[in-house]
Design a protein around this motif. Sequence first.
Motif, PDB file in Angstrom:
ATOM      1  N   GLU A  37      -6.171  -6.825  -2.146  1.00  7.30           N
ATOM      2  CA  GLU A  37      -5.354  -5.687  -1.748  1.00  7.30           C
ATOM      3  C   GLU A  37      -3.901  -5.889  -2.176  1.00  7.30           C
ATOM      4  O   GLU A  37      -3.342  -6.982  -2.039  1.00  7.30           O
ATOM      5  N   TYR A  38      -3.288  -4.814  -2.693  1.00 18.77           N
ATOM      6  CA  TYR A  38      -1.879  -4.806  -3.073  1.00 18.77           C
ATOM      7  C   TYR A  38      -1.238  -3.549  -2.497  1.00 18.77           C
ATOM      8  O   TYR A  38      -1.908  -2.559  -2.216  1.00 18.77           O
ATOM      9  N   ARG A  39       0.084  -3.619  -2.345  1.00 18.08           N
ATOM     10  CA  ARG A  39       0.828  -2.423  -1.931  1.00 18.08           C
ATOM     11  C   ARG A  39       1.647  -1.933  -3.119  1.00 18.08           C
ATOM     12  O   ARG A  39       2.122  -2.730  -3.941  1.00 18.08           O
ATOM     13  N   GLY A  40       1.816  -0.608  -3.178  1.00 13.83           N
ATOM     14  CA  GLY A  40       2.537  -0.028  -4.298  1.00 13.83           C
ATOM     15  C   GLY A  40       3.898   0.507  -3.933  1.00 13.83           C
ATOM     16  O   GLY A  40       4.561   1.116  -4.779  1.00 13.83           O
ATOM     17  N   SER A  41       4.337   0.287  -2.683  1.00  6.38           N
ATOM     18  CA  SER A  41       5.615   0.831  -2.236  1.00  6.38           C
ATOM     19  C   SER A  41       6.422  -0.237  -1.520  1.00  6.38           C
ATOM     20  O   SER A  41       5.908  -1.294  -1.149  1.00  6.38           O
TER      21      SER A  41
END
Length: 326
Positions: free
Chosen positions: A308-312
């Motif tokens: 999982e990664y965050r884009g913000s």
Amino acid sequence: MRGPIFFLILFLGFGTLEAQEDIFGIDTKARTKNRKAQSDIGNVTRNLISNISFEFSGGGAYHNSVIDFLSETPGQYPISQFRNLDSLRELTGEDTLRFSGGSYAFPVNLGVRINVFNTLTIGGGYGREFGNISSLQADNYEWNFEQNSYVIDRFYGTVGLVLYDARKRAKYLSWRYRRYGSSNFYMQSEKNQRIRQNYPWRFILEGEFGNVIMRQSFDENLNANDRSFYSVGLRIEREFSEYSRIFVKAGAEFRNFGFQSQNLNEFQDLSQTLYIAQVGFSINLPGTKRCKVEGCGVVMRHLHDGVEYRGSSIFRMQNRKIGQWY
């Protein structure tokens, strides 16, 4: 015959696409618990640090100081006549007086919190209090301190109980709509829509305990080194994202000091009650890494190779809904 075959091929095609990744490596398969790192140790570590938050707060307080005075040698204490009246007399060992007075203080705090299953919060921190204290009065007598200002350091621990948040709101709404059967599609749809609504508020009942150290005393006869205190308060948080929030907190703090007489044979208890209101900012350590995959422009939380990664930014909602984009 061609129609059913066409739809069968179309269905299988969509099923194949759903199980694969797109050109950016984004896993489109829905998952409730995603890995945050490739290794097991890294995944556990990131899940743990995501529950740790740091905060800063400041505000004001009104404190009430009280001395229940009783002494065999009243002349050993800094007591003077508040009014020059002929009816006043010198105090004796049989006199009992209650001296009291109020003034203001300005505390600032740095703290750390650990979220425990969204039910409890535990933590601690350091604070500094800049305050003033006025003379205490009883009837026509006055207790005078050497100076009016003081500085206190506070080292504290804290425990909080989450009274109400988004999860408890969802449980409450489910209980409230319990009388509507599953066949009542209208009410069930209303319940689900209300549960899915963004609810950014959290209410926490907190207790603090610790020691105070007098850095700048308002009287040299005050015995205030390493004195304990405790407090209770209500904390209201408003989330800006999964990682950042502001909060307000109001409560009362209780502590006691000892005022030594000049002959060192006795002392008087000086008790203080502070009514505190504070505003602060809290930020969580991000357990999910920021996406750095080249060409990936996804701004919501997403997967690459099962991680999982965050884009913000941590100051923005990761899975934004309508009305949360700007």
